[in-house]
Design a protein around this motif. Sequence first.
Motif, PDB file in Angstrom:
ATOM      1  N   ASP A 138       1.226   3.354  -4.623  1.00 42.55           N
ATOM      2  CA  ASP A 138       2.059   3.307  -5.821  1.00 42.55           C
ATOM      3  C   ASP A 138       2.874   4.580  -6.051  1.00 42.55           C
ATOM      4  OD1 ASP A 138      -0.094   4.846  -6.487  1.00 42.55           O
ATOM      5  OD2 ASP A 138      -0.623   3.736  -8.296  1.00 42.55           O
ATOM      6  N   GLU A 139       2.757   5.570  -5.147  1.00 42.88           N
ATOM      7  CA  GLU A 139       3.580   6.784  -5.245  1.00 42.88           C
ATOM      8  C   GLU A 139       4.683   6.738  -4.194  1.00 42.88           C
ATOM      9  OE1 GLU A 139       1.735  10.694  -5.599  1.00 42.88           O
ATOM     10  OE2 GLU A 139      -0.189   9.639  -5.687  1.00 42.88           O
ATOM     11  N   ASP A 140       5.879   7.117  -4.581  1.00 44.79           N
ATOM     12  CA  ASP A 140       6.988   7.205  -3.629  1.00 44.79           C
ATOM     13  C   ASP A 140       6.992   8.617  -3.033  1.00 44.79           C
ATOM     14  OD1 ASP A 140       9.246   6.924  -2.131  1.00 44.79           O
ATOM     15  OD2 ASP A 140      10.623   6.651  -3.818  1.00 44.79           O
ATOM     16  N   CYS A 141       5.964   8.900  -2.242  1.00 46.98           N
ATOM     17  CA  CYS A 141       5.763  10.237  -1.699  1.00 46.98           C
ATOM     18  C   CYS A 141       5.263  10.098  -0.261  1.00 46.98           C
ATOM     19  CB  CYS A 141       4.744  10.989  -2.555  1.00 46.98           C
ATOM     20  SG  CYS A 141       4.208  12.551  -1.854  1.00 46.98           S
ATOM     21  N   SER A 142       5.950  10.719   0.669  1.00 48.29           N
ATOM     22  CA  SER A 142       5.567  10.633   2.079  1.00 48.29           C
ATOM     23  C   SER A 142       4.173  11.194   2.333  1.00 48.29           C
ATOM     24  CB  SER A 142       6.580  11.367   2.955  1.00 48.29           C
ATOM     25  OG  SER A 142       7.826  10.735   2.875  1.00 48.29           O
ATOM     26  N   LEU A 143       3.822  12.296   1.666  1.00 48.56           N
ATOM     27  CA  LEU A 143       2.501  12.888   1.871  1.00 48.56           C
ATOM     28  C   LEU A 143       1.390  11.981   1.354  1.00 48.56           C
ATOM     29  CD1 LEU A 143       3.241  16.625   1.010  1.00 48.56           C
ATOM     30  CD2 LEU A 143       2.925  15.587   3.269  1.00 48.56           C
ATOM     31  N   LYS A 184       8.826   3.468   3.466  1.00 53.06           N
ATOM     32  CA  LYS A 184       7.889   4.520   3.893  1.00 53.06           C
ATOM     33  C   LYS A 184       6.567   3.918   4.355  1.00 53.06           C
ATOM     34  CE  LYS A 184       9.662   8.216   0.984  1.00 53.06           C
ATOM     35  NZ  LYS A 184       9.445   9.017  -0.213  1.00 53.06           N
ATOM     36  N   VAL A 185       6.132   2.898   3.669  1.00 55.95           N
ATOM     37  CA  VAL A 185       4.813   2.325   3.932  1.00 55.95           C
ATOM     38  C   VAL A 185       4.808   1.438   5.180  1.00 55.95           C
ATOM     39  CG1 VAL A 185       3.031   0.803   3.000  1.00 55.95           C
ATOM     40  CG2 VAL A 185       4.136   2.491   1.522  1.00 55.95           C
ATOM     41  N   ARG A 186       5.825   0.625   5.353  1.00 51.40           N
ATOM     42  CA  ARG A 186       5.846  -0.364   6.438  1.00 51.40           C
ATOM     43  C   ARG A 186       5.611   0.258   7.825  1.00 51.40           C
ATOM     44  NH1 ARG A 186      10.162  -2.873   5.095  1.00 51.40           N
ATOM     45  NH2 ARG A 186       9.109  -4.526   3.965  1.00 51.40           N
ATOM     46  N   PRO A 187       6.356   1.304   8.218  1.00 54.78           N
ATOM     47  CA  PRO A 187       6.107   1.848   9.566  1.00 54.78           C
ATOM     48  C   PRO A 187       4.732   2.507   9.700  1.00 54.78           C
ATOM     49  CG  PRO A 187       7.859   3.092   8.453  1.00 54.78           C
ATOM     50  CD  PRO A 187       7.493   1.937   7.572  1.00 54.78           C
ATOM     51  N   ALA A 188       4.229   3.067   8.627  1.00 51.40           N
ATOM     52  CA  ALA A 188       2.911   3.695   8.673  1.00 51.40           C
ATOM     53  C   ALA A 188       1.822   2.641   8.851  1.00 51.40           C
ATOM     54  CB  ALA A 188       2.682   4.512   7.405  1.00 51.40           C
ATOM     55  N   ILE A 189       1.935   1.546   8.137  1.00 49.71           N
ATOM     56  CA  ILE A 189       0.969   0.453   8.271  1.00 49.71           C
ATOM     57  C   ILE A 189       1.109  -0.207   9.646  1.00 49.71           C
ATOM     58  CG2 ILE A 189       0.365  -1.858   7.427  1.00 49.71           C
ATOM     59  CD1 ILE A 189      -0.765   0.241   5.671  1.00 49.71           C
ATOM     60  N   ALA A 190       2.342  -0.323  10.133  1.00 52.14           N
ATOM     61  CA  ALA A 190       2.554  -0.897  11.467  1.00 52.14           C
ATOM     62  C   ALA A 190       1.857  -0.051  12.532  1.00 52.14           C
ATOM     63  CB  ALA A 190       4.045  -1.021  11.755  1.00 52.14           C
ATOM     64  N   ALA A 191       1.890   1.265  12.366  1.00 52.76           N
ATOM     65  CA  ALA A 191       1.192   2.145  13.308  1.00 52.76           C
ATOM     66  C   ALA A 191      -0.314   1.915  13.244  1.00 52.76           C
ATOM     67  CB  ALA A 191       1.541   3.606  13.025  1.00 52.76           C
TER      68      ALA A 191
END
Length: 133
Positions: free
Chosen positions: A63-68, A104-111
């Motif tokens: 729920d945060e728009d933060c890369s970290l 931001k979330v989609r590629p991280a979850i895909a990994a």
Amino acid sequence: MSTTSGPELESPIDRCRPADVTPVTIEATALESTAPEYLRDLKRDLHGEGLSPTELTLEACFDEDCSLATQDEVDRIRSYVRAGAFLGVDSVTVSADAVANAEKVRPAIAACAERADREGIALELDAPITLEG
């Protein structure tokens, strides 16, 4: 090199026999740790009770728009994928109620899904986004 064919071998699936175990789903919040020592003991205890873990479920927070913050959450998910592989589950299901920034979330979850696939686990996503853009 031989020109004769070898004997026909049965596939592992053909040689399967039913086992008297009960499949169970484990909630990530029920795990005290993802340390190998703890997971080894848990796996032994489950086996002793005639239980076989087939799924690991966890709640994720994007729920945060933060890369970290996204990376921290994905690292946590990755640790549960590793724990699931150690326990021998078939799938890890990640649920999230909200996703602040799908890009931001989609590629991280895909990994994470790729990592799970390498471990022989299906990563299921129950969230307002899909792995495909």
